[in-house]
Motif scaffolding. Structure first.
Motif, PDB file in Angstrom:
ATOM      1  N   ARG A 174      37.476  36.331   1.747  1.00  0.00           N
ATOM      2  CA  ARG A 174      36.900  36.100   3.082  1.00  0.00           C
ATOM      3  C   ARG A 174      35.789  35.054   3.011  1.00  0.00           C
ATOM      4  NH1 ARG A 174      36.954  41.870   3.474  1.00  0.00           N
ATOM      5  NH2 ARG A 174      38.677  42.612   4.780  1.00  0.00           N
ATOM      6  N   TYR A 178      35.753  31.389   4.719  1.00  0.00           N
ATOM      7  CA  TYR A 178      34.635  31.064   5.615  1.00  0.00           C
ATOM      8  C   TYR A 178      33.988  29.744   5.212  1.00  0.00           C
ATOM      9  CZ  TYR A 178      29.950  30.952   7.536  1.00  0.00           C
ATOM     10  OH  TYR A 178      28.798  30.536   8.170  1.00  0.00           O
ATOM     11  N   ILE A 181      36.355  26.854   6.324  1.00  0.00           N
ATOM     12  CA  ILE A 181      36.415  26.699   7.781  1.00  0.00           C
ATOM     13  C   ILE A 181      35.085  26.207   8.334  1.00  0.00           C
ATOM     14  CG2 ILE A 181      36.702  27.934   9.967  1.00  0.00           C
ATOM     15  CD1 ILE A 181      39.325  27.500   8.460  1.00  0.00           C
ATOM     16  N   ASN A 182      33.994  26.778   7.854  1.00  0.00           N
ATOM     17  CA  ASN A 182      32.673  26.388   8.344  1.00  0.00           C
ATOM     18  C   ASN A 182      32.356  24.934   8.009  1.00  0.00           C
ATOM     19  OD1 ASN A 182      30.026  27.201   9.530  1.00  0.00           O
ATOM     20  ND2 ASN A 182      29.284  26.686   7.486  1.00  0.00           N
ATOM     21  N   THR A 210      34.209  33.895  10.500  1.00  0.00           N
ATOM     22  CA  THR A 210      35.323  32.967  10.291  1.00  0.00           C
ATOM     23  C   THR A 210      36.167  32.853  11.549  1.00  0.00           C
ATOM     24  OG1 THR A 210      35.383  33.577   7.959  1.00  0.00           O
ATOM     25  CG2 THR A 210      37.305  32.426   8.839  1.00  0.00           C
ATOM     26  N   ARG A 213      34.660  30.641  14.218  1.00  0.00           N
ATOM     27  CA  ARG A 213      34.760  29.212  13.898  1.00  0.00           C
ATOM     28  C   ARG A 213      36.180  28.684  14.059  1.00  0.00           C
ATOM     29  NH1 ARG A 213      30.443  31.330  12.101  1.00  0.00           N
ATOM     30  NH2 ARG A 213      28.575  30.113  11.553  1.00  0.00           N
TER      31      ARG A 213
END
Length: 237
Positions: A174, A178, A181-182, A210, A213
């Protein structure tokens, strides 16, 4: 015997003006190499929008929540994919795409077509199957190429995250997703996501940060089918 009859493997040919220009075989070799480097699966290399067959999507089955037929839903997804490639090739900022749907609904094919078209437009692309990618990143720690794949996921002009499915996500996976994606949201780098998870259920797998976003990063398109397209092809339907 030369592989290329036009340039005899010299890489140069004369144009109508008598000038030496790069032969088409060099361009093809460069394109093929970029496809390999992008990790697009061999099955999907060189697929184009003409390979996305809308006839597999029923005009008589309807998505009750969206009140449109399966055909119309797939048509919207295809149109969005074509428009995405157009904007990307013009270097215009564009949101990514989130394709959700059941197994065998054409999500991976459409994502791979986008990847192929992006490469033709001269973009750096990385295509990864999420479970395999996460495992490779984890195993690469301490190796000679430590962090190479992760760096490509962060920096490539286009990232394809294929099969972001309902896996057993640990805290590490995770956090890794994250981070990707961030970063790509902050630097306005588009992502194409394929998954069997609807946006409404995504938070339970990836967490609020996540998911929030991804909402910002991608437009959502639903690809519904009444029967796995792969089975239809095998049965000649």
């Amino acid at each position: 015997m030369a592989n290329c009859p036009d340039c005899q493997d010299r890489g140069l040919i004369k144009n109508e003006k008598g000038e030496y220009i790069q032969c088409h075989c060099v361009t093809k070799k460069s394109h093929d190499l970029k496809q390999v480097q992008s990790l697009i699966p061999p099955l999907y290399r060189n697929k184009s929008f003409s390979d996305f067959n809308l006839s597999y999507y029923s005009k008589f089955h309807f998505d009750r929540e969206r009140n449109i037929s399966y055909y119309e839903s797939a048509q919207r997804a295809l149109k969005a994919a074509v428009n995405f490639v157009k904007l990307l090739s013009l270097n215009k900022p564009t949101k990514g795409l989130y394709f959700s749907g059941p197994v065998g609904s054409g999500k991976t094919l459409l994502a791979a077509i986008i990847a192929n078209e992006a490469i033709k437009a001269g973009k750096e692309v990385l295509f990864v199957v999420v479970p395999e990618f996460l495992e490779k990143v984890k195993q690469s720690f301490g190796e000679e190429d430590d962090g190479f794949l992760m760096k490509k996921a962060l920096s490539s002009e286009l990232l394809i995250l294929d099969d972001l499915g309902a896996h057993n996500y640990t805290e590490w996976t995770r956090n890794t997703l994250y981070l990707i994606i961030n970063h790509r949201l902050n630097y306005q780098l588009p992502v194409i996501i394929t998954t069997n998870i609807g946006l409404e259920d995504l938070e339970s797998y990836l967490g609020e940060r996540t998911t929030s976003r991804i909402f910002q990063l991608c437009h959502h398109y639903w690809l519904p089918v009444d029967l796995d397209i792969r089975l239809k092809k095998v049965r000649g339907m």
